[in-house]
Write an enzyme that holds these catalytic residues in place. Structure first.
Site, PDB file in Angstrom:
ATOM      1  CE  LYS A 174      27.223  33.233-106.493  1.00 57.60           C
ATOM      2  NZ  LYS A 174      26.877  34.501-105.895  1.00 57.60           N
TER       3      LYS A 174
ATOM      4  CE  LYS B 138      24.713  35.326-112.837  1.00 52.13           C
ATOM      5  NZ  LYS B 138      24.006  36.197-111.956  1.00 52.13           N
TER       6      LYS B 138
ATOM      7  CE  LYS C 203      25.580  42.795-107.797  1.00 49.90           C
ATOM      8  NZ  LYS C 203      25.161  41.607-107.049  1.00 49.90           N
TER       9      LYS C 203
HETATM   10  P1  ATP Z   1      27.157  37.876-107.942  1.00 53.06           P
HETATM   11  O1  ATP Z   1      28.155  37.967-109.064  1.00 53.06           O
HETATM   12  O2  ATP Z   1      27.657  38.458-106.658  1.00 53.06           O
HETATM   13  O3  ATP Z   1      26.579  36.510-107.774  1.00 53.06           O
HETATM   14  P2  ATP Z   1      25.113  38.890-109.670  1.00 53.06           P
HETATM   15  O4  ATP Z   1      25.703  39.851-110.644  1.00 53.06           O
HETATM   16  O5  ATP Z   1      24.817  37.538-110.166  1.00 53.06           O
HETATM   17  O6  ATP Z   1      25.976  38.845-108.358  1.00 53.06           O
HETATM   18  P3  ATP Z   1      22.793  39.419-107.962  1.00 53.06           P
HETATM   19  O7  ATP Z   1      22.913  40.463-106.932  1.00 53.06           O
HETATM   20  O8  ATP Z   1      22.920  38.019-107.517  1.00 53.06           O
HETATM   21  O9  ATP Z   1      23.828  39.650-109.158  1.00 53.06           O
HETATM   22  O10 ATP Z   1      21.417  39.598-108.753  1.00 53.06           O
HETATM   23  C1  ATP Z   1      20.638  40.742-108.760  1.00 53.06           C
HETATM   24  C2  ATP Z   1      19.590  40.649-109.841  1.00 53.06           C
HETATM   25  O11 ATP Z   1      20.185  40.790-111.129  1.00 53.06           O
HETATM   26  C3  ATP Z   1      18.828  39.320-109.870  1.00 53.06           C
HETATM   27  O12 ATP Z   1      17.471  39.585-110.155  1.00 53.06           O
HETATM   28  C4  ATP Z   1      19.455  38.591-111.033  1.00 53.06           C
HETATM   29  O13 ATP Z   1      18.571  37.664-111.624  1.00 53.06           O
HETATM   30  C5  ATP Z   1      19.772  39.716-111.971  1.00 53.06           C
HETATM   31  N1  ATP Z   1      20.900  39.394-112.839  1.00 53.06           N
HETATM   32  C6  ATP Z   1      22.146  39.055-112.441  1.00 53.06           C
HETATM   33  N2  ATP Z   1      22.946  38.832-113.500  1.00 53.06           N
HETATM   34  C7  ATP Z   1      22.186  39.052-114.612  1.00 53.06           C
HETATM   35  C8  ATP Z   1      22.452  38.981-116.014  1.00 53.06           C
HETATM   36  N3  ATP Z   1      23.637  38.668-116.480  1.00 53.06           N
HETATM   37  N4  ATP Z   1      21.438  39.256-116.863  1.00 53.06           N
HETATM   38  C9  ATP Z   1      20.214  39.591-116.400  1.00 53.06           C
HETATM   39  N5  ATP Z   1      19.902  39.662-115.086  1.00 53.06           N
HETATM   40  C10 ATP Z   1      20.869  39.406-114.200  1.00 53.06           C
END
Ligand code: ATP
Ligand code: LTN
Length: 334
Positions: free
Chosen positions: A115, A197, A200
């Site tokens: 980040k 990965k 969002k």
């Molecule tokens: P941001 O992009 O704002 O960091 P994020 O998409 O990484 O958000 P989070 O809200 O941080 O999502 O995570 C919510 C849940 O989704 C967590 O349990 C995280 O481990 C899971 N998660 C996030 N991205 C993935 C992915 N690509 N595959 C599987 N699980 C995921």
């Protein structure tokens, strides 16, 4: 007497529409676990402000996340669903646990490093101590199990380290939580860059499929997903794009990787991508319909959030009172 159920805590940031990664890596497991455990599913808006958010958008996204929690099948009668900012005890325990966390530990966090690279203009203290707030979320409720995607494993390790340190100084205070990572979908990769990965908050919307994408968008994004040139549908480390699509296909259909590989043996990438896209559309359509149905029901949603915060707050107070006493804060006269 019936044995008490074990407790689950998990959360998601309202930092954008949730992706297929969030759904397959986390949410889908939450719904499966809701009967067996006492669950708290939080919308972690306090975590989301570690990167700059537009206020109106943040509020909207928090509500959308609530709708999506409900639409995938989380039952508000069985689970405590609430906004993190409505339960200030998270921040209170967060401060305390900051004082039991070493900078050396925080320096090692890979999400912090990622980040920082992405938000070089805003490397703030909250971003740095994010894992401590996450540890507080979990430890506040004497959580047994934390269902998350693979990317959160390191944060669970530091949570356990903090809990262990506190317990060893003051005696048993916090339950030691275990991580729960599903067998499928634990790490869905970005469609155009399958070595990172799916996230969002990705600026490239072709990298992600959100739960609210319409069928045409989903088919287009999957058709455009990066693959390779050998035209063989096989799960392998040197084929990240194809492997990611296979993983998505299996997670939404319930098939195993060998089953899927057999199914697509000899097929071209075009036909394969069409099948993956159709399977995703079929999985998401009922969720999208449910979101639309729930949207208008403001009183129902308000009541879920009000009672969720109330229940969470009561549970949180039990732990906080214990913590205050252990560290030597004067008792409050009520
Ligand atoms: P941001 O992009 O704002 O960091 P994020 O998409 O990484 O958000 P989070 O809200 O941080 O999502 O995570 C919510 C849940 O989704 C967590 O349990 C995280 O481990 C899971 N998660 C996030 N991205 C993935 C992915 N690509 N595959 C599987 N699980 C995921
Ligand atoms: N850090 C998580 C979201 C999160 C969380 C939690 C997950 C905040 N607090 C407590 C499980 C338990 C993330 O970024 N994916």
């Amino acid at each position: 007497m019936a044995e008490e159920k074990k407790r689950i805590f998990s959360g998601m940031q309202p930092s954008g529409l949730i992706t297929l990664g969030n759904y397959l890596g986390a949410l889908n497991n939450w719904t499966k676990l809701q009967d067996e455990y006492d669950c708290l599913y939080c919308i972690v808006d306090m975590h989301a402000i570690t990167v700059r958010q537009d206020p109106a958008k943040l509020r909207k996204q928090a509500k959308e996340l609530l709708l999506q929690y409900l639409a995938v099948g989380l039952d508000p009668e069985k689970n405590i669903i609430y906004y993190q900012s409505h339960v200030p005890q998270h921040a209170e325990l967060g401060w305390i646990l900051n004082c039991y966390t070493y900078m050396g530990e925080l320096n090692r966090m890979t999400q912090f490093k990622d980040k920082c690279a992405k938000h070089a203009d805003n490397i703030n203290g909250g971003l740095y101590t994010y894992p401590v707030l996450m540890a507080s979320d979990i430890l506040l409720y004497q959580t047994d199990l934390v269902p998350v995607g693979e990317d959160q494993r390191q944060h669970l390790e530091i949570t356990r380290d903090i809990a262990g340190r506190f317990n060893s100084i003051y005696g048993d205070t916090f339950k030691m939580p275990e991580v729960y990572i599903g067998k499928v979908g634990a790490k869905i990769m970005a469609l155009q860059e399958p070595t990172k990965k799916m996230s969002k908050s990705d600026d490239n919307k072709n990298n992600i499929i959100t739960l609210m994408d319409d069928p045409k968008e989903i088919m287009n994004k999957i058709k455009r997903a990066m693959t390779d040139s050998d035209n063989e549908i096989r799960f392998s480390e040197d084929k990240p794009g194809v492997s990611n699509l296979l993983g998505i296909y299996c997670a939404v259909t319930g098939k195993t990787i060998p089953e899927a590989e057999r199914e697509f043996a000899g097929a071209g990438y075009g036909a394969f991508k069409t099948a993956v896209g159709e399977a995703v559309v079929a999985d998401l359509e009922p969720i999208q319909k449910k979101v639309k149905d729930l949207e208008a029901n403001k009183d129902y949603l308000d009541e879920i959030i009000r009672s969720g915060a109330e229940k969470a707050s009561r549970l949180a107070d039990r732990t906080l009172t214990k913590v205050h006493k252990k560290i030597g804060f004067p008792a409050r006269i009520r």
